[in-house]
Write a protein that holds these residues in place. Sequence first.
Motif, PDB file in Angstrom:
ATOM      1  N   LEU A   1     -12.825 -39.841 -23.227  1.00  0.00           N
ATOM      2  CA  LEU A   1     -12.985 -40.919 -24.213  1.00  0.00           C
ATOM      3  C   LEU A   1     -14.450 -41.164 -24.547  1.00  0.00           C
ATOM      4  O   LEU A   1     -14.758 -41.846 -25.524  1.00  0.00           O
ATOM      5  CB  LEU A   1     -12.344 -42.210 -23.698  1.00  0.00           C
ATOM      6  CG  LEU A   1     -10.813 -42.202 -23.579  1.00  0.00           C
ATOM      7  CD1 LEU A   1     -10.329 -43.467 -22.900  1.00  0.00           C
ATOM      8  CD2 LEU A   1     -10.168 -42.050 -24.946  1.00  0.00           C
ATOM      9  N   SER A   2     -15.368 -40.609 -23.743  1.00  0.00           N
ATOM     10  CA  SER A   2     -16.811 -40.791 -23.975  1.00  0.00           C
ATOM     11  C   SER A   2     -17.339 -39.580 -24.725  1.00  0.00           C
ATOM     12  O   SER A   2     -17.764 -38.588 -24.112  1.00  0.00           O
ATOM     13  CB  SER A   2     -17.547 -40.965 -22.644  1.00  0.00           C
ATOM     14  OG  SER A   2     -17.044 -42.084 -21.943  1.00  0.00           O
ATOM     15  N   ALA A   3     -17.277 -39.645 -26.037  1.00  0.00           N
ATOM     16  CA  ALA A   3     -17.686 -38.504 -26.864  1.00  0.00           C
ATOM     17  C   ALA A   3     -19.146 -38.639 -27.291  1.00  0.00           C
ATOM     18  O   ALA A   3     -19.695 -39.746 -27.361  1.00  0.00           O
ATOM     19  CB  ALA A   3     -16.792 -38.402 -28.098  1.00  0.00           C
ATOM     20  N   ILE A   4     -19.757 -37.504 -27.592  1.00  0.00           N
ATOM     21  CA  ILE A   4     -21.150 -37.471 -28.036  1.00  0.00           C
ATOM     22  C   ILE A   4     -21.180 -37.649 -29.546  1.00  0.00           C
ATOM     23  O   ILE A   4     -20.556 -36.893 -30.288  1.00  0.00           O
ATOM     24  CB  ILE A   4     -21.793 -36.124 -27.659  1.00  0.00           C
ATOM     25  CG1 ILE A   4     -21.738 -35.941 -26.140  1.00  0.00           C
ATOM     26  CG2 ILE A   4     -23.224 -36.033 -28.170  1.00  0.00           C
ATOM     27  CD1 ILE A   4     -22.042 -34.529 -25.696  1.00  0.00           C
ATOM     28  N   ARG A   5     -21.902 -38.649 -30.015  1.00  0.00           N
ATOM     29  CA  ARG A   5     -21.980 -38.918 -31.447  1.00  0.00           C
ATOM     30  C   ARG A   5     -22.957 -37.968 -32.122  1.00  0.00           C
ATOM     31  O   ARG A   5     -23.970 -37.579 -31.554  1.00  0.00           O
ATOM     32  CB  ARG A   5     -22.397 -40.364 -31.726  1.00  0.00           C
ATOM     33  CG  ARG A   5     -21.326 -41.392 -31.390  1.00  0.00           C
ATOM     34  CD  ARG A   5     -21.577 -42.704 -32.117  1.00  0.00           C
ATOM     35  NE  ARG A   5     -21.413 -42.568 -33.547  1.00  0.00           N
ATOM     36  CZ  ARG A   5     -20.260 -42.711 -34.182  1.00  0.00           C
ATOM     37  NH1 ARG A   5     -19.163 -42.980 -33.521  1.00  0.00           N
ATOM     38  NH2 ARG A   5     -20.201 -42.574 -35.500  1.00  0.00           N
ATOM     39  N   ILE A   6     -22.647 -37.612 -33.362  1.00  0.00           N
ATOM     40  CA  ILE A   6     -23.505 -36.737 -34.169  1.00  0.00           C
ATOM     41  C   ILE A   6     -24.436 -37.620 -34.990  1.00  0.00           C
ATOM     42  O   ILE A   6     -24.000 -38.614 -35.590  1.00  0.00           O
ATOM     43  CB  ILE A   6     -22.648 -35.846 -35.085  1.00  0.00           C
ATOM     44  CG1 ILE A   6     -21.737 -34.967 -34.224  1.00  0.00           C
ATOM     45  CG2 ILE A   6     -23.516 -34.982 -35.983  1.00  0.00           C
ATOM     46  CD1 ILE A   6     -20.681 -34.249 -34.996  1.00  0.00           C
ATOM     47  N   MET A   7     -25.712 -37.275 -35.036  1.00  0.00           N
ATOM     48  CA  MET A   7     -26.690 -38.133 -35.709  1.00  0.00           C
ATOM     49  C   MET A   7     -26.482 -38.163 -37.219  1.00  0.00           C
ATOM     50  O   MET A   7     -26.643 -39.202 -37.848  1.00  0.00           O
ATOM     51  CB  MET A   7     -28.109 -37.652 -35.381  1.00  0.00           C
ATOM     52  CG  MET A   7     -28.483 -37.845 -33.923  1.00  0.00           C
ATOM     53  SD  MET A   7     -30.198 -37.401 -33.601  1.00  0.00           S
ATOM     54  CE  MET A   7     -31.049 -38.635 -34.598  1.00  0.00           C
ATOM     55  N   ASN A   8     -26.135 -37.032 -37.815  1.00  0.00           N
ATOM     56  CA  ASN A   8     -25.944 -36.981 -39.268  1.00  0.00           C
ATOM     57  C   ASN A   8     -24.602 -36.316 -39.587  1.00  0.00           C
ATOM     58  O   ASN A   8     -24.562 -35.180 -40.036  1.00  0.00           O
ATOM     59  CB  ASN A   8     -27.100 -36.241 -39.948  1.00  0.00           C
ATOM     60  CG  ASN A   8     -27.316 -34.870 -39.341  1.00  0.00           C
ATOM     61  OD1 ASN A   8     -26.952 -34.625 -38.201  1.00  0.00           O
ATOM     62  ND2 ASN A   8     -27.918 -33.973 -40.097  1.00  0.00           N
ATOM     63  N   PRO A   9     -23.490 -37.020 -39.319  1.00  0.00           N
ATOM     64  CA  PRO A   9     -22.164 -36.404 -39.506  1.00  0.00           C
ATOM     65  C   PRO A   9     -21.867 -36.108 -40.969  1.00  0.00           C
ATOM     66  O   PRO A   9     -22.354 -36.787 -41.872  1.00  0.00           O
ATOM     67  CB  PRO A   9     -21.206 -37.466 -38.945  1.00  0.00           C
ATOM     68  CG  PRO A   9     -21.948 -38.757 -39.083  1.00  0.00           C
ATOM     69  CD  PRO A   9     -23.397 -38.416 -38.888  1.00  0.00           C
ATOM     70  N   LEU A  10     -21.039 -35.085 -41.188  1.00  0.00           N
ATOM     71  CA  LEU A  10     -20.611 -34.758 -42.544  1.00  0.00           C
ATOM     72  C   LEU A  10     -19.760 -35.877 -43.119  1.00  0.00           C
ATOM     73  O   LEU A  10     -19.800 -36.154 -44.309  1.00  0.00           O
ATOM     74  CB  LEU A  10     -19.823 -33.439 -42.533  1.00  0.00           C
ATOM     75  CG  LEU A  10     -20.585 -32.205 -42.041  1.00  0.00           C
ATOM     76  CD1 LEU A  10     -19.641 -31.009 -41.931  1.00  0.00           C
ATOM     77  CD2 LEU A  10     -21.727 -31.867 -42.979  1.00  0.00           C
ATOM     78  N   SER A  11     -18.952 -36.516 -42.258  1.00  0.00           N
ATOM     79  CA  SER A  11     -18.130 -37.648 -42.663  1.00  0.00           C
ATOM     80  C   SER A  11     -17.766 -38.416 -41.408  1.00  0.00           C
ATOM     81  O   SER A  11     -17.991 -37.951 -40.283  1.00  0.00           O
ATOM     82  CB  SER A  11     -16.866 -37.179 -43.397  1.00  0.00           C
ATOM     83  OG  SER A  11     -16.007 -36.493 -42.505  1.00  0.00           O
TER      84      SER A  11
END
Length: 802
Positions: free
Chosen positions: A535-545
Motif C-alpha cells: 500500500l506504500s507506493a512510490i509517487r512519480i514527480m511528473n506523472p503522465l496522468s
Amino acid sequence: MIVTYNWLKEFVDFRYSPQELCDRLTMVGLEVDALEELGGKLDSVIVAQLDAVEPHPDADRLTVCQVNTGNAVVQVVCGATNHKSGDLIALAQPGTLLPGDFKIKKSKIRGQVSQGMLCSEKELGLSDEAAGIMILPPGLTLGQPAFEALGLKDFQIEIGLTPNRPDCLSVVGVAREVAALCDEPLQLPTRQIKESHKPIEQQAAVRIDNADGCPRYAARMIDGITIGPSPDWMVRRLQAVGMRSINNVVDVTNYVMMELGHPLHAFDYRFLEEGRIVVKSAQEGERFTTLDEQEHCLTADDLMICDGQRAVALAGVMGGLNSEVQDDTRTVLLEAAYFKPTSIRRTSKRHGLHTESSHRFERGADIDMIPVALDRAASLIAELSGGQVLDGVIDTYPRKLEPLVIELQHQKVVDLLDVPVDSETIRTLLESIGLEVRAGSSVESLAVTIPSFRPDIEREVDLIEEVARLYGYERIPVTMPVGTVDAVLPPKRQKLQQQLRQLMVKTGFSEAMNYSFIAPDAVGKMGLDSNDERLSAIRIMNPLSEDQAVMRTTHVPSLLETVVRNINYRSFDLRLFELRPVFLTQAEHDACQETLTLTAVMSGRRAPEGWCQSTAAVDFYDLKAVVEEITEQTRLADISFDAGHSQNYFHPGKSCCVKAGEQIVGYLGELHPQVLAQFSIDQPVYLFELDVEKLILLAGSCAKFQPLSRFPDVIRDSALLLDDEIQAAQILEIVKRSKLKSVDNVTLFDLYTGQGIPAGKKSLAIRVRYRDLEKTLTEEEVSKSHDKLIRSLSQQLGAEIR
C-alpha cells in the motif's frame, strides 16, 4: 528556435544563400526543420499613393480612392478612415493571394469599381490587430513591392535544437556557429549606456538567501520612462521569431532574450516594497499569482524573487501579477540572473508553466552573459522609452563559478574519428566556436577552457564531438566496425527469465505489457491489510496522468484491468501473464526495492470453443498444474502447497501458498468475489504470483540424468479410508520419506465420498509403481515394500485399507 536570415547577418558577414545556410547548419548538428520566405509571395502588394479620397456616393462608411501605382491610376473602394490624399499605402493588386488564402479580385462595391485593396498590417500578416490601413513612410518608390521597400523581406529559419545545446537558443548563439562555418568574426552588440548621476545603490538593494538556487543576480534601474508601443522594426523582428509585441519595455526584454539568449524581467519599481530584492525559497503552501492571472500553491522547493514583504516573481519561470509593468509605470528595476537548471525544471513541471524563460534556464543559461544582456536591455529601454539609466549596477555574485578546463589528447581524437587531423587544426576548430585553447600538460595534448555558454561540454569526448562536427561529418570516412564474436553463456538470471517466458507461452499464455505506473487507489481495491507494504507506493514527480501517478507494488491491478478490457471486447477465455519488476519501498533505507515477479491469470473455458471441445471452465487445478510445471522446469527442490497460508485477495479455501522447503515463493488461487467486483469482473478469475528473485536463488543448475530401467515394473493399487482433513500432499510426503528404494512413482487416482463411507471420512486411492534398475522384482519383494508403506500411512495418518 526561430531566427531570421537578416538578423544573423547583423552579427556575421556571410555569403551563403538561405538554403545553403540551412544545409550547412544541419551538417554541424543544428537541424533546420523549416525555411520560410517572409513576404516572398506578396510582390504584387506594391507601394502606391492616394491621389484623391472621396466619400462613396451610396455608402456612409466607405471611401472611393484614386490610387497612383506609378504606372497608372486605379480606383479602389476602402472601408478604413485613417487615410487621406497624398498618403503612401500598400496596394494589393487583383490576383494577389493574401495570408489566410484571401484572393484579391476586381469587383464592384455598392456600384463602384474596386481594382484591388488597401491593406492593413493585419491583412499582410505583420500584426495581430490593426486600427486602419497601413500608412507607409514618405520617400518610397511607387510601384515597388511594399515588403522590399520597407526592408521586410527576410527568411525565417526554424531550427530543431536538442536539449543539450542551450547556447543556440539565441540569434547570437546560432551566429557563432555560422561564424565558425565561414571563418568570419562574430560581431556582438555594443554596450553603450548613458547613465544619470543618481546612483542605483541609494534606490535598490539585492540579497541572495539561496545561493545554491541563484548563484548570481544583477539589476539595473531605469527612471522616467514612458510606456508605449515599440517601434515598427522591433515589432516586426519579434513577430518574425514568433513573439507578439506588448509594450516598449517588455518587448526589449524579449528582444534581448532572443538576441543574446539570456532571459530578463522588468519590475514596476513602485510595487517593490522597501525597494529591495530578496532571492529565497518559498514557504510551504504559500499562494502566488503569476502574470497569467493563475494562482499557484508553492512548495519549499520553489525559488522565489521577493521584495521586502512578499514574493514578486517565480524565479526563472514567470513574473508576478503584483509587480508587472503597467501603462503608467515610470520606473523599472531590470533583472538579469542565473538560476540552477534542475530547480527551474522542477518548478516549471510542478506548476505546469513552460515559458521562453524557463525553457532557457532549465537547459542552462550563460552566467557570464548577465552583465552583457543587462546593459544591452537597459540601453534599449532608455532609448525607446525616453528614460534614464541610474548610475551603476547591482551585481551580487557570492561564489564565482570557475570555468572547466579539459585536457584533450590529440591521439585520442585521431583514434576515435579515424581522420588525420593535426593539433593546429583542432585548435583552430575549437577556437572558432569561442573555446579558449592553450598547450596541455604534454606535447600531444591541449588544455581547453570551456566557456559558460557551453554547459554541454563536460568531458574529453564532448570536445572530440565538437571537432567532428566542425571538421565535417561528410569528411569522416565510412568504415565497417570490426569485432570478435565470443560465445558466452547467459547469466542465470537472464536464462531463467527467458525460460519462464517460453514456458508460459508454451502452456497457452499470452504476455501482457502494462505500464509500471498505476493509479494511487488501484492497490487499495485488493483488500490488503492496512499495514501491508504494497500500500506504500512510490509517487512519480511528473506523472503522465493521475491514473499513472505511482509505481506499482504488484501486478494484480494491472492484469485485472487488462482482463476487464478483454471482457469488454467479448474475449472471455483468457490466459495472460506478466514478467516484470514491481517496486517496493524500503522505509529503513529510504529507497526502492525492485523485485522481478511473475504473475498470471486464467479465466473462462478450459479448451477453445469447438464442436468437439468441452465447455468446462478452468479451475484451481488448471492453474496449479502450470505452477507445478514451472517448479519442475526450474528444478526447484522440496516443493509443497500449503492451504494454511494465503492472501486477502484470494477466495478463502480456494487458494494456497507455494513453498520451496520452508520458504514461500508465491501464491495461487481463485480471486475473492469482492476483489473482482471492485474491478467490475463478473466471472471467476484464477491468479498466481511467483517471486522470481527467489526462484533465481533456489533454481537448480542443471537436470540430472537417470537411466531407464531394462526391467519390468509392478503396480499396486490401494484404497485408503482417511479422515476428511487429511490432505493428499500428506500421503505423498510420507511415501517420499519412506525411502523405499524400489518405489518409482506414486499417483493419486481416485477420491470418493458417499454411500459406504462413514461421515467425516473419505476414500483416497493411490497407485504405486515399483521398479528396480538392476533386476526384476519378485512378488515377495513388492509385497514387502508395499506392506511397509501401508503401515507407515496407517501409523501416521490413521489410514485403513478398504
